[in-house]
Write an enzyme that holds these catalytic residues in place. Structure first.
Site, PDB file in Angstrom:
ATOM      1  N   LYS A  11       0.851  -1.195   0.000  1.00  9.62           N
ATOM      2  CA  LYS A  11       0.000   0.000   0.000  1.00  9.62           C
ATOM      3  C   LYS A  11       0.883   1.241   0.000  1.00  9.62           C
ATOM      4  CE  LYS A  11       0.908   1.226   4.461  1.00  9.62           C
ATOM      5  NZ  LYS A  11       1.635   2.475   4.854  1.00  9.62           N
ATOM      6  N   ASP A 135      -2.071  -1.065  10.590  1.00  8.40           N
ATOM      7  CA  ASP A 135      -2.204  -1.158   9.132  1.00  8.40           C
ATOM      8  C   ASP A 135      -2.813  -2.480   8.669  1.00  8.40           C
ATOM      9  OD1 ASP A 135      -1.130   1.333   8.867  1.00  8.40           O
ATOM     10  OD2 ASP A 135       0.812   0.681   8.088  1.00  8.40           O
TER      11      ASP A 135
END
Length: 280
Positions: A11, A135
């Site tokens: 990401k 995350d």
């Protein structure tokens, strides 16, 4: 069972603001998580022995290995006595702000939930994911998203423009704890909305950027190199920095002259893990 090989995506943080600090010491954040087609690969295989084995990450002690810890969290829910051997093919650089370890943990939760017949729904998997790191939940959702809180309050974004990125990994390791401890770190960015980002994305930055560039000359060097191609951004707390590039950009030349190893990646609308797990 033959090994099942699953891609585990990285990401980027398109921006990252710290909006406050909670009484428990955790920081309140706002960010956009954008998934990209830079992948690690995890291969899962049943074992006759009732144990969990993780290969391919020998430099990380077992108790700190997020893949192993994710599998451990599912043990109370499994409906089989079979263990699992998990082999990691590592392509996402570690300590880079690209979420590789978090993605690996989420992929493990999603896949073993199916293989071990745990039967947990997304909400239950998210409860486990947040125990592994801020995350990890975004990779359980498997979509681009606006995130708040410590990263666990997630609103999916379905209309992020498709982008191509050039990413550099400076030759340094950035301690997230060290950056958070810096007195000059901005911790009171004004809370904002996704609509404001859509109107003026260039106004949104990363609160860690100035400190990372000051403390780590390698990060500054990467910024200086990529500046010629556009607006450079830091992802997470670093060390990776990235810039949007045109589809017809000569990335071979860009990477050849770059001061550090680099990657070319395209944005994703969703994680391929979700469709693969559905088919298991």
């Amino acid at each position: 069972m033959n090994p099942i090989r699953i891609p585990s995506p990285a990401k980027l943080n398109l921006f990252l603001h710290i909006t406050g600090r909670r009484q428990d010491g955790y920081h309140e954040l706002q960010t956009i998580f954008a998934l990209i087609d830079l992948y690690d690969y995890l291969s899962f295989e049943y074992t006759v022995q009732d144990h969990i084995e993780v290969k391919g990450l020998q430099q990380v002690e077992q108790q700190h290995n997020l893949i192993y810890r994710a599998a451990q969290l599912l043990l109370p829910y499994r409906k089989t006595t079979q263990g699992c051997s998990i082999t990691l093919e590592k392509h996402i650089p570690m300590g880079a702000g690209l979420g590789g370890g978090s993605s690996n943990a989420a992929t493990t939760l999603l896949v073993l939930n199916k293989l071990w017949q745990c039967g947990l729904d997304q909400s239950q998997l998210l409860d486990l994911a947040i125990q592994l790191g801020a995350d990890v939940p975004i990779f359980i959702y498997g979509q681009n998203a606006w995130a708040e809180g410590i990263g666990e309050i997630i609103t999916p974004i379905t209309d992020l423009p498709e982008k191509r990125y050039l990413i550099l990994k400076p030759d340094c390791f950035i301690s997230t704890q060290s950056l958070f401890s810096q007195k000059l770190l901005t911790r009171n960015s004004k809370p904002t909305k996704f609509a404001a980002y859509q109107q003026n994305p260039s106004d949104f930055g990363n609160n860690f950027e100035a400190i990372a560039r000051t403390l780590y000359p390698e990060v500054e060097q990467a910024f200086q190199y990529l500046n010629q191609y556009g607006k450079v951004r830091l992802t997470g707390t670093g060390a990776c920095v990235f810039v949007e590039i045109d589809c017809d950009a000569d990335t071979d030349v860009m990477l050849t002259h770059a001061p550090y190893p680099g990657y070319v990646a395209n944005s994703l609308t969703s994680s391929p893990v979700l469709d693969i797990v559905q088919s298991l």
